[in-house]
Scaffold this motif. Structure first.
Motif, PDB file in Angstrom:
ATOM      1  N   MET A   1      22.263  31.999  19.253  1.00  0.00           N
ATOM      2  CA  MET A   1      23.606  32.208  18.724  1.00  0.00           C
ATOM      3  C   MET A   1      24.634  31.585  19.672  1.00  0.00           C
ATOM      4  SD  MET A   1      23.312  36.187  17.498  1.00  0.00           S
ATOM      5  CE  MET A   1      22.636  36.703  19.090  1.00  0.00           C
ATOM      6  N   THR A   3      28.906  31.182  19.793  1.00  0.00           N
ATOM      7  CA  THR A   3      30.122  31.654  19.142  1.00  0.00           C
ATOM      8  C   THR A   3      31.361  31.131  19.857  1.00  0.00           C
ATOM      9  OG1 THR A   3      29.025  33.664  18.369  1.00  0.00           O
ATOM     10  CG2 THR A   3      31.422  33.717  18.479  1.00  0.00           C
ATOM     11  N   HIS A  25      24.914  36.162  22.733  1.00  0.00           N
ATOM     12  CA  HIS A  25      25.680  35.011  22.261  1.00  0.00           C
ATOM     13  C   HIS A  25      26.055  34.106  23.433  1.00  0.00           C
ATOM     14  CE1 HIS A  25      26.943  36.402  18.097  1.00  0.00           C
ATOM     15  NE2 HIS A  25      26.353  37.471  18.586  1.00  0.00           N
ATOM     16  N   THR A  76      27.267  29.229  15.488  1.00  0.00           N
ATOM     17  CA  THR A  76      26.854  30.153  14.437  1.00  0.00           C
ATOM     18  C   THR A  76      27.958  31.119  14.048  1.00  0.00           C
ATOM     19  OG1 THR A  76      25.934  31.641  16.122  1.00  0.00           O
ATOM     20  CG2 THR A  76      24.427  30.052  15.099  1.00  0.00           C
ATOM     21  N   GLY A  77      29.028  31.184  14.853  1.00  0.00           N
ATOM     22  CA  GLY A  77      30.093  32.113  14.533  1.00  0.00           C
ATOM     23  C   GLY A  77      31.409  31.744  15.188  1.00  0.00           C
ATOM     24  N   LEU A 121      30.170  25.521  10.498  1.00  0.00           N
ATOM     25  CA  LEU A 121      29.136  26.538  10.380  1.00  0.00           C
ATOM     26  C   LEU A 121      28.088  26.166   9.337  1.00  0.00           C
ATOM     27  CD1 LEU A 121      31.386  29.725  10.425  1.00  0.00           C
ATOM     28  CD2 LEU A 121      29.835  29.001  12.244  1.00  0.00           C
ATOM     29  N   GLY A 125      26.389  31.499   8.914  1.00  0.00           N
ATOM     30  CA  GLY A 125      27.492  31.589   9.856  1.00  0.00           C
ATOM     31  C   GLY A 125      28.484  32.675   9.480  1.00  0.00           C
ATOM     32  N   VAL A 126      29.242  33.113  10.483  1.00  0.00           N
ATOM     33  CA  VAL A 126      30.194  34.204  10.280  1.00  0.00           C
ATOM     34  C   VAL A 126      31.534  33.845  10.913  1.00  0.00           C
ATOM     35  CG1 VAL A 126      30.647  36.669  10.586  1.00  0.00           C
ATOM     36  CG2 VAL A 126      28.279  35.853  10.456  1.00  0.00           C
ATOM     37  N   ILE A 127      32.603  34.097  10.171  1.00  0.00           N
ATOM     38  CA  ILE A 127      33.968  34.006  10.702  1.00  0.00           C
ATOM     39  C   ILE A 127      34.538  35.415  10.724  1.00  0.00           C
ATOM     40  CG2 ILE A 127      36.297  33.083  10.382  1.00  0.00           C
ATOM     41  CD1 ILE A 127      34.990  30.844   8.666  1.00  0.00           C
ATOM     42  N   ILE A 169      28.105  31.618   4.047  1.00  0.00           N
ATOM     43  CA  ILE A 169      29.001  31.913   5.174  1.00  0.00           C
ATOM     44  C   ILE A 169      29.770  33.186   4.854  1.00  0.00           C
ATOM     45  CG2 ILE A 169      30.999  31.128   6.504  1.00  0.00           C
ATOM     46  CD1 ILE A 169      30.065  28.255   5.957  1.00  0.00           C
ATOM     47  N   MET A 219      29.503  40.645  13.066  1.00  0.00           N
ATOM     48  CA  MET A 219      28.817  39.384  13.337  1.00  0.00           C
ATOM     49  C   MET A 219      27.299  39.509  13.293  1.00  0.00           C
ATOM     50  SD  MET A 219      31.016  37.243  16.059  1.00  0.00           S
ATOM     51  CE  MET A 219      30.523  35.739  15.240  1.00  0.00           C
ATOM     52  N   THR A 227      31.275  40.895   3.318  1.00  0.00           N
ATOM     53  CA  THR A 227      32.116  39.701   3.376  1.00  0.00           C
ATOM     54  C   THR A 227      33.391  39.920   2.580  1.00  0.00           C
ATOM     55  OG1 THR A 227      32.072  37.276   3.293  1.00  0.00           O
ATOM     56  CG2 THR A 227      31.232  38.436   1.347  1.00  0.00           C
TER      57      THR A 227
END
Length: 237
Positions: A1, A3, A25, A76-77, A121, A125-127, A169, A219, A227
């Motif tokens: 990971m 970030t 991370h 990844t984030g 991403l 992936g994550v925001i 995502i 995350m 989401t």
């Protein structure tokens, strides 16, 4: 990971960096100008056994955003945390240029960061956008324009989360309430936490670490079905 955290070297950003490092991370931390704080946070994160780089970048500029994502490489984030407020005052007493700057830092810049993150991403992936409890409270007499900008972050989270769900995502947000950071002193009201805490249903302010826990959960795979929503960390307010 791996970030990227904007505004990742002080306050909630630094607490989030420490918490994500504990989860393994590798990190890239953006900061605006406080190089000493950035270096100190980097060293503390590296001591946890992960890699950490710091990047001086202004998210209100295209060049600043490009520098962040170029330095970050494959990620990844993204924790979209950078933001600021400049004083507590009724809207009528707030200069127009300060209002524009507040929107640039707290809404326009984060929107452009989120836009870049979608391209960077891969699936999974994550925001995580950092909103504020002010987004729904309005903050009359203090910073209505800041609250409005953070309400925009909630709308960004909802809309973008739906827009990119089919790409795998996730886009989520955390809305902290009254939190023990240097923001209050920097805006000229160092006693604000003590004055406001009795208004919180839980009777106290939060620590940055408590906000960071919410970010880390969102995350993680434990939040894999979450989401397009904002998680309030406001002590019930």
């Amino acid at each position: 990971m791996r970030t990227l955290i904007t505004g990742g070297t002080r306050g909630i950003g630094a607490a989030t960096a420490h918490r994500l490092a504990a989860d393994g991370h590798d990190l890239v931390l953006g900061y605006l100008s406080d190089e000493a704080a950035a270096a100190a946070t980097r060293d503390k994160v590296r001591a946890l056994g992960v890699s950490c780089e710091i990047v001086a970048a202004d998210i209100t500029t295209d060049a600043g955003i490009a520098a962040l994502f170029e330095a970050a490489g494959p990620i990844t984030g993204v924790v979209n945390n950078a933001g600021a407020t400049y004083r507590y005052a009724p809207l009528v007493d707030t200069p127009a240029d300060e209002i524009r700057r507040t929107y640039d830092v707290n809404l326009v810049g984060p929107t452009l960061v989120a836009r870049a993150a979608v391209s960077a991403l891969a699936e999974g992936g994550v925001i995580v956008n950092i909103s504020s409890g002010a987004a729904t409270l309005g903050s009359p007499g203090e910073y209505v324009h800041y609250a409005a900008a953070k309400a925009g972050i909630d709308a960004l989270t909802k809309g973008l989360g739906l827009e990119v769900a089919s790409r795998g995502i996730r886009v989520v947000a955390v809305a902290p309430g009254l939190t023990e950071t240097d923001l209050h002193a920097a805006t000229g009201d160092p006693g604000r936490i003590e004055r406001m805490a009795p208004q919180i249903p839980l009777g106290r302010s939060s620590s940055p670490d408590e906000v960071a826990e919410a970010v880390a959960w969102l995350m993680s795979d434990k939040a894999s079905y979450v989401t397009a929503t904002t998680l309030r960390v406001t002590g019930g307010r």
